[in-house]
Design a protein around this motif. Structure first.
Motif, PDB file in Angstrom:
ATOM      1  N   GLU A   1      37.386  23.200  37.400  1.00  0.00           N
ATOM      2  CA  GLU A   1      36.762  23.106  36.087  1.00  0.00           C
ATOM      3  C   GLU A   1      37.781  22.882  34.975  1.00  0.00           C
ATOM      4  O   GLU A   1      37.751  21.870  34.291  1.00  0.00           O
ATOM      5  CB  GLU A   1      35.981  24.390  35.804  1.00  0.00           C
ATOM      6  CG  GLU A   1      34.867  24.651  36.792  1.00  0.00           C
ATOM      7  CD  GLU A   1      34.292  26.049  36.653  1.00  0.00           C
ATOM      8  OE1 GLU A   1      34.770  26.808  35.790  1.00  0.00           O
ATOM      9  OE2 GLU A   1      33.378  26.385  37.416  1.00  0.00           O
ATOM     10  N   ASP A   2      38.687  23.839  34.786  1.00  0.00           N
ATOM     11  CA  ASP A   2      39.615  23.802  33.652  1.00  0.00           C
ATOM     12  C   ASP A   2      40.988  23.247  34.001  1.00  0.00           C
ATOM     13  O   ASP A   2      41.620  22.598  33.181  1.00  0.00           O
ATOM     14  CB  ASP A   2      39.813  25.211  33.076  1.00  0.00           C
ATOM     15  CG  ASP A   2      38.523  25.804  32.553  1.00  0.00           C
ATOM     16  OD1 ASP A   2      37.644  25.026  32.155  1.00  0.00           O
ATOM     17  OD2 ASP A   2      38.401  27.038  32.551  1.00  0.00           O
ATOM     18  N   LEU A   3      41.443  23.523  35.190  1.00  0.00           N
ATOM     19  CA  LEU A   3      42.809  23.186  35.568  1.00  0.00           C
ATOM     20  C   LEU A   3      42.854  22.035  36.562  1.00  0.00           C
ATOM     21  O   LEU A   3      43.619  22.047  37.528  1.00  0.00           O
ATOM     22  CB  LEU A   3      43.498  24.418  36.151  1.00  0.00           C
ATOM     23  CG  LEU A   3      43.491  25.655  35.257  1.00  0.00           C
ATOM     24  CD1 LEU A   3      44.104  26.839  35.966  1.00  0.00           C
ATOM     25  CD2 LEU A   3      44.217  25.377  33.969  1.00  0.00           C
ATOM     26  N   VAL A   4      42.053  21.009  36.300  1.00  0.00           N
ATOM     27  CA  VAL A   4      41.979  19.857  37.186  1.00  0.00           C
ATOM     28  C   VAL A   4      43.351  19.178  37.225  1.00  0.00           C
ATOM     29  O   VAL A   4      43.982  18.946  36.200  1.00  0.00           O
ATOM     30  CB  VAL A   4      40.901  18.864  36.702  1.00  0.00           C
ATOM     31  CG1 VAL A   4      40.900  17.612  37.556  1.00  0.00           C
ATOM     32  CG2 VAL A   4      39.546  19.525  36.712  1.00  0.00           C
ATOM     33  N   GLY A   5      43.825  18.895  38.405  1.00  0.00           N
ATOM     34  CA  GLY A   5      45.093  18.201  38.566  1.00  0.00           C
ATOM     35  C   GLY A   5      46.253  19.129  38.882  1.00  0.00           C
ATOM     36  O   GLY A   5      47.304  18.655  39.301  1.00  0.00           O
ATOM     37  N   LEU A   6      46.077  20.429  38.679  1.00  0.00           N
ATOM     38  CA  LEU A   6      47.146  21.363  39.020  1.00  0.00           C
ATOM     39  C   LEU A   6      47.010  21.785  40.476  1.00  0.00           C
ATOM     40  O   LEU A   6      45.912  21.841  41.026  1.00  0.00           O
ATOM     41  CB  LEU A   6      47.101  22.598  38.125  1.00  0.00           C
ATOM     42  CG  LEU A   6      47.412  22.388  36.650  1.00  0.00           C
ATOM     43  CD1 LEU A   6      47.303  23.703  35.903  1.00  0.00           C
ATOM     44  CD2 LEU A   6      48.789  21.790  36.460  1.00  0.00           C
ATOM     45  N   ASP A   7      48.129  22.068  41.081  1.00  0.00           N
ATOM     46  CA  ASP A   7      48.152  22.483  42.483  1.00  0.00           C
ATOM     47  C   ASP A   7      47.621  23.911  42.604  1.00  0.00           C
ATOM     48  O   ASP A   7      48.209  24.839  42.058  1.00  0.00           O
ATOM     49  CB  ASP A   7      49.586  22.413  43.016  1.00  0.00           C
ATOM     50  CG  ASP A   7      49.685  22.779  44.480  1.00  0.00           C
ATOM     51  OD1 ASP A   7      48.639  22.774  45.167  1.00  0.00           O
ATOM     52  OD2 ASP A   7      50.806  23.057  44.941  1.00  0.00           O
ATOM     53  N   PRO A   8      46.495  24.121  43.311  1.00  0.00           N
ATOM     54  CA  PRO A   8      45.948  25.474  43.415  1.00  0.00           C
ATOM     55  C   PRO A   8      46.806  26.413  44.256  1.00  0.00           C
ATOM     56  O   PRO A   8      46.582  27.618  44.258  1.00  0.00           O
ATOM     57  CB  PRO A   8      44.576  25.269  44.056  1.00  0.00           C
ATOM     58  CG  PRO A   8      44.627  23.943  44.695  1.00  0.00           C
ATOM     59  CD  PRO A   8      45.645  23.134  43.956  1.00  0.00           C
ATOM     60  N   TYR A   9      47.798  25.887  44.961  1.00  0.00           N
ATOM     61  CA  TYR A   9      48.659  26.734  45.781  1.00  0.00           C
ATOM     62  C   TYR A   9      49.973  27.069  45.082  1.00  0.00           C
ATOM     63  O   TYR A   9      50.780  27.805  45.619  1.00  0.00           O
ATOM     64  CB  TYR A   9      48.932  26.062  47.130  1.00  0.00           C
ATOM     65  CG  TYR A   9      47.648  25.823  47.894  1.00  0.00           C
ATOM     66  CD1 TYR A   9      46.962  26.884  48.464  1.00  0.00           C
ATOM     67  CD2 TYR A   9      47.109  24.552  48.000  1.00  0.00           C
ATOM     68  CE1 TYR A   9      45.772  26.680  49.147  1.00  0.00           C
ATOM     69  CE2 TYR A   9      45.923  24.341  48.681  1.00  0.00           C
ATOM     70  CZ  TYR A   9      45.263  25.401  49.248  1.00  0.00           C
ATOM     71  OH  TYR A   9      44.086  25.197  49.910  1.00  0.00           O
ATOM     72  N   ASP A  10      50.173  26.531  43.871  1.00  0.00           N
ATOM     73  CA  ASP A  10      51.366  26.824  43.085  1.00  0.00           C
ATOM     74  C   ASP A  10      51.230  28.228  42.492  1.00  0.00           C
ATOM     75  O   ASP A  10      50.237  28.527  41.836  1.00  0.00           O
ATOM     76  CB  ASP A  10      51.524  25.792  41.973  1.00  0.00           C
ATOM     77  CG  ASP A  10      52.752  26.020  41.120  1.00  0.00           C
ATOM     78  OD1 ASP A  10      53.700  26.658  41.611  1.00  0.00           O
ATOM     79  OD2 ASP A  10      52.763  25.554  39.964  1.00  0.00           O
ATOM     80  N   PRO A  11      52.219  29.107  42.718  1.00  0.00           N
ATOM     81  CA  PRO A  11      52.103  30.478  42.204  1.00  0.00           C
ATOM     82  C   PRO A  11      51.981  30.542  40.681  1.00  0.00           C
ATOM     83  O   PRO A  11      51.256  31.387  40.152  1.00  0.00           O
ATOM     84  CB  PRO A  11      53.384  31.164  42.676  1.00  0.00           C
ATOM     85  CG  PRO A  11      53.942  30.303  43.743  1.00  0.00           C
ATOM     86  CD  PRO A  11      53.419  28.933  43.530  1.00  0.00           C
ATOM     87  N   GLU A  12      52.671  29.657  39.973  1.00  0.00           N
ATOM     88  CA  GLU A  12      52.579  29.667  38.510  1.00  0.00           C
ATOM     89  C   GLU A  12      51.196  29.220  38.046  1.00  0.00           C
ATOM     90  O   GLU A  12      50.645  29.773  37.093  1.00  0.00           O
ATOM     91  CB  GLU A  12      53.651  28.782  37.904  1.00  0.00           C
ATOM     92  CG  GLU A  12      55.045  29.345  38.069  1.00  0.00           C
ATOM     93  CD  GLU A  12      56.110  28.464  37.436  1.00  0.00           C
ATOM     94  OE1 GLU A  12      55.754  27.447  36.822  1.00  0.00           O
ATOM     95  OE2 GLU A  12      57.287  28.809  37.557  1.00  0.00           O
ATOM     96  N   ALA A  13      50.616  28.240  38.721  1.00  0.00           N
ATOM     97  CA  ALA A  13      49.271  27.789  38.364  1.00  0.00           C
ATOM     98  C   ALA A  13      48.243  28.868  38.670  1.00  0.00           C
ATOM     99  O   ALA A  13      47.302  29.077  37.897  1.00  0.00           O
ATOM    100  CB  ALA A  13      48.931  26.501  39.107  1.00  0.00           C
ATOM    101  N   ARG A  14      48.424  29.585  39.775  1.00  0.00           N
ATOM    102  CA  ARG A  14      47.516  30.689  40.087  1.00  0.00           C
ATOM    103  C   ARG A  14      47.623  31.807  39.050  1.00  0.00           C
ATOM    104  O   ARG A  14      46.623  32.372  38.638  1.00  0.00           O
ATOM    105  CB  ARG A  14      47.832  31.269  41.457  1.00  0.00           C
ATOM    106  CG  ARG A  14      47.320  30.447  42.592  1.00  0.00           C
ATOM    107  CD  ARG A  14      47.577  31.169  43.881  1.00  0.00           C
ATOM    108  NE  ARG A  14      46.966  30.433  44.970  1.00  0.00           N
ATOM    109  CZ  ARG A  14      46.804  30.917  46.173  1.00  0.00           C
ATOM    110  NH1 ARG A  14      47.214  32.136  46.449  1.00  0.00           N
ATOM    111  NH2 ARG A  14      46.241  30.198  47.101  1.00  0.00           N
ATOM    112  N   ALA A  15      48.859  32.113  38.640  1.00  0.00           N
ATOM    113  CA  ALA A  15      49.048  33.149  37.621  1.00  0.00           C
ATOM    114  C   ALA A  15      48.394  32.726  36.310  1.00  0.00           C
ATOM    115  O   ALA A  15      47.790  33.545  35.613  1.00  0.00           O
ATOM    116  CB  ALA A  15      50.538  33.415  37.423  1.00  0.00           C
TER     117      ALA A  15
END
Length: 101
Positions: free
Chosen positions: A17-31
């Motif tokens: 929804e909001d974070l389209v294009g970011l890697d969902p397995y990246d720890p910084e993106a998850r945080a």
């Protein structure tokens, strides 16, 4: 956190929804997704459960800090506990004086 719904454990619907294009397995993106979930959380703030959640959020955020900020948050907690202890001691002393008098 947001309701996981059809998403599996460990997956956050924000990446669709909001974070389209970011890697969902990246720890910084998850945080960052968890941070957005905490910011957008709204609920009754006047219940005991909400107060406990607020304390939990404070503890989690202070554990992520380091250095001087961690010491300041620890000092705040110590001062709060000390204030509660002094207040309880005063109430107990006044109650004993009232019962004895």
């Amino acid at each position: 956190m947001a309701d996981s719904g059809p998403f599996g454990p460990g997956q956050n619907p924000r990446f669709d929804e909001d974070l389209v294009g970011l890697d969902p397995y990246d720890p910084e993106a998850r945080a960052f997704a968890e941070h957005l979930d905490r910011i957008e959380r709204c609920g009754p703030n006047f219940t005991v459960e909400a107060c406990i959640d607020g304390v939990s959020d404070f503890a989690d955020s202070s554990n992520r800090l380091g250095g001087l900020r961690w010491w300041v948050s620890a000092l705040v907690v110590v001062l709060i506990v000390l204030g509660v202890m002094v207040t309880a001691w005063d109430i107990i002393g006044r109650a004993i004086a009232w019962l004895a008098g």
